[in-house]
Design a protein around this motif. Sequence first.
Motif, PDB file in Angstrom:
ATOM      1  N   ALA A  56       7.098 -32.995  -9.912  1.00 29.04           N
ATOM      2  CA  ALA A  56       6.529 -31.643  -9.980  1.00 29.04           C
ATOM      3  C   ALA A  56       5.036 -31.715 -10.265  1.00 29.04           C
ATOM      4  CB  ALA A  56       7.241 -30.834 -11.059  1.00 29.04           C
ATOM      5  N   HIS A  57       4.643 -32.634 -11.143  1.00 31.87           N
ATOM      6  CA  HIS A  57       3.223 -32.760 -11.475  1.00 31.87           C
ATOM      7  C   HIS A  57       2.397 -33.302 -10.311  1.00 31.87           C
ATOM      8  CE1 HIS A  57       2.965 -31.639 -15.737  1.00 31.87           C
ATOM      9  NE2 HIS A  57       4.238 -31.991 -15.766  1.00 31.87           N
ATOM     10  N   MET A  72      -0.730 -25.932 -17.341  1.00 31.48           N
ATOM     11  CA  MET A  72      -1.088 -25.590 -18.717  1.00 31.48           C
ATOM     12  C   MET A  72      -1.155 -26.846 -19.562  1.00 31.48           C
ATOM     13  SD  MET A  72       1.098 -22.064 -18.922  1.00 31.48           S
ATOM     14  CE  MET A  72       0.236 -21.108 -20.127  1.00 31.48           C
ATOM     15  N   PHE A 103       3.766 -24.074 -15.486  1.00 30.86           N
ATOM     16  CA  PHE A 103       3.838 -25.107 -16.526  1.00 30.86           C
ATOM     17  C   PHE A 103       2.928 -26.299 -16.257  1.00 30.86           C
ATOM     18  CE2 PHE A 103       5.697 -28.729 -18.750  1.00 30.86           C
ATOM     19  CZ  PHE A 103       5.877 -28.196 -20.002  1.00 30.86           C
ATOM     20  N   THR A 104       2.922 -26.770 -15.008  1.00 29.93           N
ATOM     21  CA  THR A 104       2.133 -27.980 -14.740  1.00 29.93           C
ATOM     22  C   THR A 104       0.629 -27.732 -14.841  1.00 29.93           C
ATOM     23  OG1 THR A 104       2.283 -27.457 -12.400  1.00 29.93           O
ATOM     24  CG2 THR A 104       3.815 -29.092 -13.225  1.00 29.93           C
ATOM     25  N   PRO A 147      12.227 -36.076 -11.609  1.00 25.20           N
ATOM     26  CA  PRO A 147      11.842 -34.804 -10.995  1.00 25.20           C
ATOM     27  C   PRO A 147      10.633 -34.134 -11.660  1.00 25.20           C
ATOM     28  CG  PRO A 147      14.211 -34.904 -11.214  1.00 25.20           C
ATOM     29  CD  PRO A 147      13.670 -36.138 -11.852  1.00 25.20           C
ATOM     30  N   HIS A 148      10.540 -34.189 -12.999  1.00 24.91           N
ATOM     31  CA  HIS A 148       9.413 -33.494 -13.632  1.00 24.91           C
ATOM     32  C   HIS A 148       8.089 -34.182 -13.354  1.00 24.91           C
ATOM     33  CE1 HIS A 148       9.021 -36.271 -17.097  1.00 24.91           C
ATOM     34  NE2 HIS A 148      10.318 -36.396 -16.993  1.00 24.91           N
ATOM     35  N   THR A 153       6.544 -19.573 -16.257  1.00 25.85           N
ATOM     36  CA  THR A 153       7.108 -20.915 -16.457  1.00 25.85           C
ATOM     37  C   THR A 153       6.749 -21.810 -15.280  1.00 25.85           C
ATOM     38  OG1 THR A 153       8.949 -19.804 -17.530  1.00 25.85           O
ATOM     39  CG2 THR A 153       9.174 -22.147 -17.168  1.00 25.85           C
ATOM     40  N   GLY A 154       6.657 -21.197 -14.086  1.00 26.68           N
ATOM     41  CA  GLY A 154       6.234 -21.955 -12.909  1.00 26.68           C
ATOM     42  C   GLY A 154       4.825 -22.499 -13.034  1.00 26.68           C
ATOM     43  N   ARG A 177      10.144 -26.543  -5.485  1.00 24.94           N
ATOM     44  CA  ARG A 177      11.267 -26.204  -4.610  1.00 24.94           C
ATOM     45  C   ARG A 177      12.045 -25.002  -5.136  1.00 24.94           C
ATOM     46  NH1 ARG A 177      16.504 -30.067  -4.501  1.00 24.94           N
ATOM     47  NH2 ARG A 177      17.338 -28.275  -3.401  1.00 24.94           N
ATOM     48  N   GLU A 199      13.383 -28.830 -14.896  1.00 25.09           N
ATOM     49  CA  GLU A 199      12.850 -30.143 -14.585  1.00 25.09           C
ATOM     50  C   GLU A 199      12.005 -30.129 -13.304  1.00 25.09           C
ATOM     51  OE1 GLU A 199      14.726 -34.545 -14.736  1.00 25.09           O
ATOM     52  OE2 GLU A 199      16.081 -32.888 -15.068  1.00 25.09           O
ATOM     53  N   ILE A 200      12.447 -29.386 -12.276  1.00 29.10           N
ATOM     54  CA  ILE A 200      11.669 -29.411 -11.032  1.00 29.10           C
ATOM     55  C   ILE A 200      10.366 -28.621 -11.162  1.00 29.10           C
ATOM     56  CG2 ILE A 200      13.537 -29.792  -9.373  1.00 29.10           C
ATOM     57  CD1 ILE A 200      12.570 -26.544  -9.002  1.00 29.10           C
ATOM     58  N   ILE A 201      10.235 -27.855 -12.266  1.00 27.59           N
ATOM     59  CA  ILE A 201       8.978 -27.152 -12.496  1.00 27.59           C
ATOM     60  C   ILE A 201       8.001 -28.042 -13.235  1.00 27.59           C
ATOM     61  CG2 ILE A 201       8.090 -25.331 -13.992  1.00 27.59           C
ATOM     62  CD1 ILE A 201      10.211 -23.591 -12.982  1.00 27.59           C
ATOM     63  N   GLY A 202       8.503 -29.150 -13.752  1.00 26.43           N
ATOM     64  CA  GLY A 202       7.611 -30.080 -14.434  1.00 26.43           C
ATOM     65  C   GLY A 202       7.872 -30.195 -15.919  1.00 26.43           C
ATOM     66  N   ARG A 259       3.500 -21.382 -23.608  1.00 28.84           N
ATOM     67  CA  ARG A 259       3.978 -22.436 -22.738  1.00 28.84           C
ATOM     68  C   ARG A 259       5.195 -23.146 -23.332  1.00 28.84           C
ATOM     69  NH1 ARG A 259       2.802 -28.205 -21.995  1.00 28.84           N
ATOM     70  NH2 ARG A 259       2.080 -28.234 -24.119  1.00 28.84           N
ATOM     71  N   ARG A 261       8.370 -21.005 -23.500  1.00 29.57           N
ATOM     72  CA  ARG A 261       8.983 -20.826 -22.180  1.00 29.57           C
ATOM     73  C   ARG A 261       9.675 -22.097 -21.721  1.00 29.57           C
ATOM     74  NH1 ARG A 261       4.373 -17.526 -21.033  1.00 29.57           N
ATOM     75  NH2 ARG A 261       3.301 -19.417 -20.451  1.00 29.57           N
ATOM     76  N   PHE A 311      15.752 -35.963  -7.476  1.00 33.92           N
ATOM     77  CA  PHE A 311      17.054 -35.903  -8.135  1.00 33.92           C
ATOM     78  C   PHE A 311      17.904 -37.106  -7.756  1.00 33.92           C
ATOM     79  CE2 PHE A 311      16.515 -31.218  -8.736  1.00 33.92           C
ATOM     80  CZ  PHE A 311      16.568 -31.277 -10.107  1.00 33.92           C
TER      81      PHE A 311
END
Lengths: 358, 282
Positions: free
Chosen positions: B103-104, B134, B131-132, B99-100, B128-129, B109, A223-226, A207, A210, B79
């Motif tokens: 996402a959580h 993990m 991420f939230t 933004p992060h 990586t997608g 998007r 950033e938009i992925i979290g 994690r 990546r 943003f």
Amino acid sequence: MFYRQAGDFKTTYREDIHTFPLRQDRIGYYILLAFAFLVVPFIINDYWASAVLLPFLIMSIAALGLNVLTGYCGQVSLGTAGFMAVGAYSCYKLMTAFPELSIIIVVLTSGVITALVGLLFGIPSLRIKGFYLAVATLAAQFFLVWLFNKVPWFYNNSASGQISAPVRDIAGVMVTGPEAQAWAKYLFCLVLVVVLAWLTRNLTRGRIGRSWMAIRDMDIAAEIIGVNPLKTKLSAFGVSSFLIGVSGALYFSVYLGAVEVGEVFGIQKSFLVLFMIIIGGLGSIFGSFAGAAFLVLMPVLLKNIMVAGLGWPTDIAAHIEFVIVGGLIIFFLIVEPHGLAQLWRLTKEKLLLWPFPH
Amino acid sequence: MTTTQSNSAQVSKSVISGRASAAIQPGEELLRVENVSLAFGGVKALTDISFDIKKGEVRAIIGPNGAGKSSMLNVINGFYHPQEGEVWFCGKKRRSLKPHQIAHQGIARTFQNIALFKGMSTLDNIMTGRFTHMRTNLLMQAIWRGAAEREEIENRQVAEEIIDFLEIQAIRKTPVGRLPYGLQKRVELGRALAAQPDLLLLDEPMAGMNIEEKEDMSRFILDVNDEFGTTIALIEHDMGVVMDISDRVVVLDYGKKIGDGTPTEVRSNQAVVDAYLGVAHD
């Protein structure tokens, strides 16, 4: 022809995410490790240890550290030697303040202290990127060297301004100081290199790794992925500085024994480590080692050929050495900008098919 | 999703239960923007925009170039912070978030210009997608054996489901930089889906595609909506596609809302027709 992927099927995800997915690779590395641990300590002598193996192992850790920051997370740093100096001086202060502390703990604690300093200098990275960040880390480089020169507390008020490593042992075997045996120093460094490389490899495949690469490749999408950019960049600065700090501590205590900060941890060392990861391959564990090997071994090899082999005067040989190493760096950058690691990867891809064209 | 449903449910349980959207039934309002105005200096990108997105629907945002569609999405996922107006998500007024953090909360998007991680493989992009979802920390990751490895494998299963769903098994290990444009778009959708979002924002998912690729993409969008129940808000210029796949359409022009309703309503809206075709000056 014997190097084959065929028949090497993966039936679980666990097998698929192995560090060396191919069985042959795995066996190759086991043999290499066995050789390094079981054979080399018996045949090593002082010359090999001090000219080749110790600098290679110790600089590999530094290259690994910078590769985490620059290769994986995309944050350019020119402060590597400054952070190595933090590691070295922490190591010295800890050794002299707590003489009974084990050298292993001292070296690792030096890494932790360097990580904290690295975090501090990493904070600006949220706001500044690329060349501008490189300049900010350059400031760290000059500031740290100046600090260790200027404040006598760091070198315990010694008249020469140098720091020198007291004798320390592990289980009765000396690893620092003038009487330490070559094999003991070598094994100490080797164990640390293997453990740290393994931990770094683990970090980069999961994690955290990546999220570093996501920030490197496209910070907005990350950033938009979290992915929290500040946390991620700071974790890269922390891990990177830890590794660089450990390498600085070893460079001082095990390898040199005595250090004058401006000479040993000057800006040229920062560039040396940067060249190592560029030539070796950015974003590759193997590349860190390949780059360190290239830049440590090449000068030694050239010197041996020119002075010992051809009988040229040492001063001319030294200058020609610069020319050749510089030329090789340019050659590599043109032929394979992704470094030795990519060259190695391509060779393996070709080998998988050889002798068939497809 | 049948084979690993239990696994993925287990993985994302903590996240899903932490999300406020779980309490909202399909058909109820998931997100609402209220009187949002956004200006860059003297340029008014959005003026007094209000609309809602209901859970489980496909909501299209259309409008001529420069109408403020992308700005609208950027407001929704944090943003841009509008000077005036409010964003309500899951029945709560949203604070000004990064933004992060958004996402959580469950908003994912894709971008108009592909924003993939070029140095990584398809699989790594999709992982990586995740991420939230993990949780393991730096130390656990460094040691790897145990928690980190277990988490990696659990999430890998979800990622593989998405790879299967999008039919990109063959390019799993290919660096995304080497892929053709249409596939890159698909991987980007996969990366957004991997987050298992409640609200998926798609910024021109079909831009620059040929007819077959558009058909594939439309199918994926409808399947995502059907199978996972994901709410979708999309910006698209291809009117045929928009009218076919969306439940409701909001129309922007020069930063103002000029139409809102079902595709049929919007098509017969005189203001919309004028905006697209121009007004006859007679």
